[in-house]
Design a protein around this motif. Structure first.
Motif, PDB file in Angstrom:
ATOM      1  N   ARG A  33      43.157  35.553  32.246  1.00 40.72           N
ATOM      2  CA  ARG A  33      42.569  36.684  32.974  1.00 40.72           C
ATOM      3  C   ARG A  33      41.805  36.199  34.206  1.00 40.72           C
ATOM      4  O   ARG A  33      41.680  36.915  35.195  1.00 40.72           O
ATOM      5  CB  ARG A  33      41.618  37.465  32.052  1.00 40.72           C
ATOM      6  CG  ARG A  33      42.299  37.978  30.784  1.00 40.72           C
ATOM      7  CD  ARG A  33      41.319  38.207  29.651  1.00 40.72           C
ATOM      8  NE  ARG A  33      41.980  38.404  28.367  1.00 40.72           N
ATOM      9  CZ  ARG A  33      42.319  37.406  27.549  1.00 40.72           C
ATOM     10  NH1 ARG A  33      42.056  36.133  27.880  1.00 40.72           N
ATOM     11  NH2 ARG A  33      42.931  37.656  26.412  1.00 40.72           N
ATOM     12  N   GLY A  83      45.334  42.133  28.624  1.00 43.94           N
ATOM     13  CA  GLY A  83      45.428  40.881  29.383  1.00 43.94           C
ATOM     14  C   GLY A  83      46.453  40.873  30.504  1.00 43.94           C
ATOM     15  O   GLY A  83      46.274  40.174  31.506  1.00 43.94           O
ATOM     16  N   ASP A 120      50.439  37.991  29.529  1.00 45.58           N
ATOM     17  CA  ASP A 120      49.698  36.849  30.084  1.00 45.58           C
ATOM     18  C   ASP A 120      49.902  35.595  29.236  1.00 45.58           C
ATOM     19  O   ASP A 120      50.022  34.493  29.785  1.00 45.58           O
ATOM     20  CB  ASP A 120      48.197  37.167  30.260  1.00 45.58           C
ATOM     21  CG  ASP A 120      47.491  37.462  28.960  1.00 45.58           C
ATOM     22  OD1 ASP A 120      48.119  38.023  28.050  1.00 45.58           O
ATOM     23  OD2 ASP A 120      46.304  37.122  28.840  1.00 45.58           O
ATOM     24  N   ILE A 160      51.448  33.889  25.238  1.00 46.56           N
ATOM     25  CA  ILE A 160      52.100  34.026  23.936  1.00 46.56           C
ATOM     26  C   ILE A 160      51.533  32.980  22.973  1.00 46.56           C
ATOM     27  O   ILE A 160      51.608  31.766  23.246  1.00 46.56           O
ATOM     28  CB  ILE A 160      53.640  33.768  24.047  1.00 46.56           C
ATOM     29  CG1 ILE A 160      54.286  34.573  25.184  1.00 46.56           C
ATOM     30  CG2 ILE A 160      54.321  33.995  22.693  1.00 46.56           C
ATOM     31  CD1 ILE A 160      54.410  36.053  24.958  1.00 46.56           C
ATOM     32  N   GLY A 205      53.225  35.745  19.446  1.00 46.35           N
ATOM     33  CA  GLY A 205      54.156  36.729  20.005  1.00 46.35           C
ATOM     34  C   GLY A 205      53.973  38.119  19.419  1.00 46.35           C
ATOM     35  O   GLY A 205      54.641  39.071  19.828  1.00 46.35           O
ATOM     36  N   SER A 216      51.503  40.400  19.606  1.00 44.90           N
ATOM     37  CA  SER A 216      51.035  41.454  20.525  1.00 44.90           C
ATOM     38  C   SER A 216      52.162  41.907  21.445  1.00 44.90           C
ATOM     39  O   SER A 216      52.359  43.108  21.665  1.00 44.90           O
ATOM     40  CB  SER A 216      49.881  40.934  21.387  1.00 44.90           C
ATOM     41  OG  SER A 216      48.933  40.278  20.608  1.00 44.90           O
TER      42      SER A 216
END
Ligand SMILES: O=P(O)(O)OC[C@H]1O[C@H](OP(=O)(O)OP(=O)(O)O)[C@H](O)[C@@H]1O
Ligand SMILES: O=C(O)c1cc(=O)[nH]c(=O)[nH]1
Length: 214
Positions: free
Chosen positions: A44, A80, A127, A129, A132, A134
């Protein structure tokens, strides 16, 4: 999963340059998956640096077009990848949507925010991994809305076997700009990490789900 060794090295270099990589072996980070980790890659932070976010954005946009062709819409995984996903969509002159982890409990109760029509093609931007989970949760929501997911692109992957298995299971192609191996190489070359830290990071990486700080 990385598409080019030079890009992987350059991306690792810029992540280190903006101090996106945080190490805390004594007070480990808790990840989204619940795993404890001595490392946290906070992509971020990239958004706060115009030249660096431009590099990430252009590199992602070019690779999306090369790998998947031009989709109808770019989708970011919340939160993110909302910022970087929006930059990529803007660079490509495409609409943008984002996908929440769950539907909101109030208002319009959306999980997918923005305008998209059934049957349109999307590329999902993420953004980072780890497992994986999410990212694939976002893919599931898009598929349930009859959206055609052409594939995914992320800034960074830890390259865990569990993530590869999860993506294979869902038949989703994943491209990433950089990975853990390139990050460690670059971090060691630039003295961002010491040999001792490298050892901790390697031990953790051999069994991250079970690792505990001593
Ligand atoms: O591959 P996974 O095991 O799912 O972990 C990676 C996810 O974790 C982070 O999100 P986080 O849940 O911290 O939320 P945020 O994006 O809102 O910061 C990151 O942005 C990814 O989406
Ligand atoms: O798995 C996570 O939650 C995670 C790991 C990491 O290094 N960075 C991040 O933003 N999330």
């Amino acid at each position: 999963m990385i598409f080019n060794k030079d890009t992987a090295k350059k991306t690792a270099e810029v992540l280190l340059q903006v101090n996106a990589i945080k190490l805390s072996p004594k007070e480990p980070f808790t990840w989204a998956s619940g795993w404890s980790s001595p490392i946290y890659c906070d992509n971020r932070i990239v958004l706060s640096f115009p030249l660096i976010r431009n590099y990430i954005c252009e590199t992602m946009a070019k690779q999306i077009e090369k790998q998947y062709g031009k989709p109808d819409v770019i989708a970011g995984v919340a939160t993110g990848a909302i910022g970087i996903g929006m930059l990529v969509a803007n660079y490509m002159g495409l609409p943008f949507i984002y996908v929440r982890p769950d539907a909101k409990g109030h208002g319009r109760k959306n999980q997918i925010e923005g305008f998209i029509e059934s049957g349109q093609n999307v590329v999902v931007v993420e953004d980072l991994i780890s497992t994986g989970k999410s990212s694939l949760n976002a893919v599931k929501a898009l598929k349930e809305a009859n959206i055609n997911v052409k594939g995914m692109i992320a800034i960074f992957t830890y390259g865990f076997e569990v993530a590869t298995e999860n993506f294979n299971k869902e038949a989703i192609n994943l491209q990433t700009l950089s990975n853990y191996e390139s990050l460690l190489e670059q971090a060691l070359d630039t003295d961002y990490i010491s040999e001792k830290e490298l050892q901790t990071l390697s031990e953790w990486n051999s069994d991250p789900a079970k690792w505990n700080a001593n």
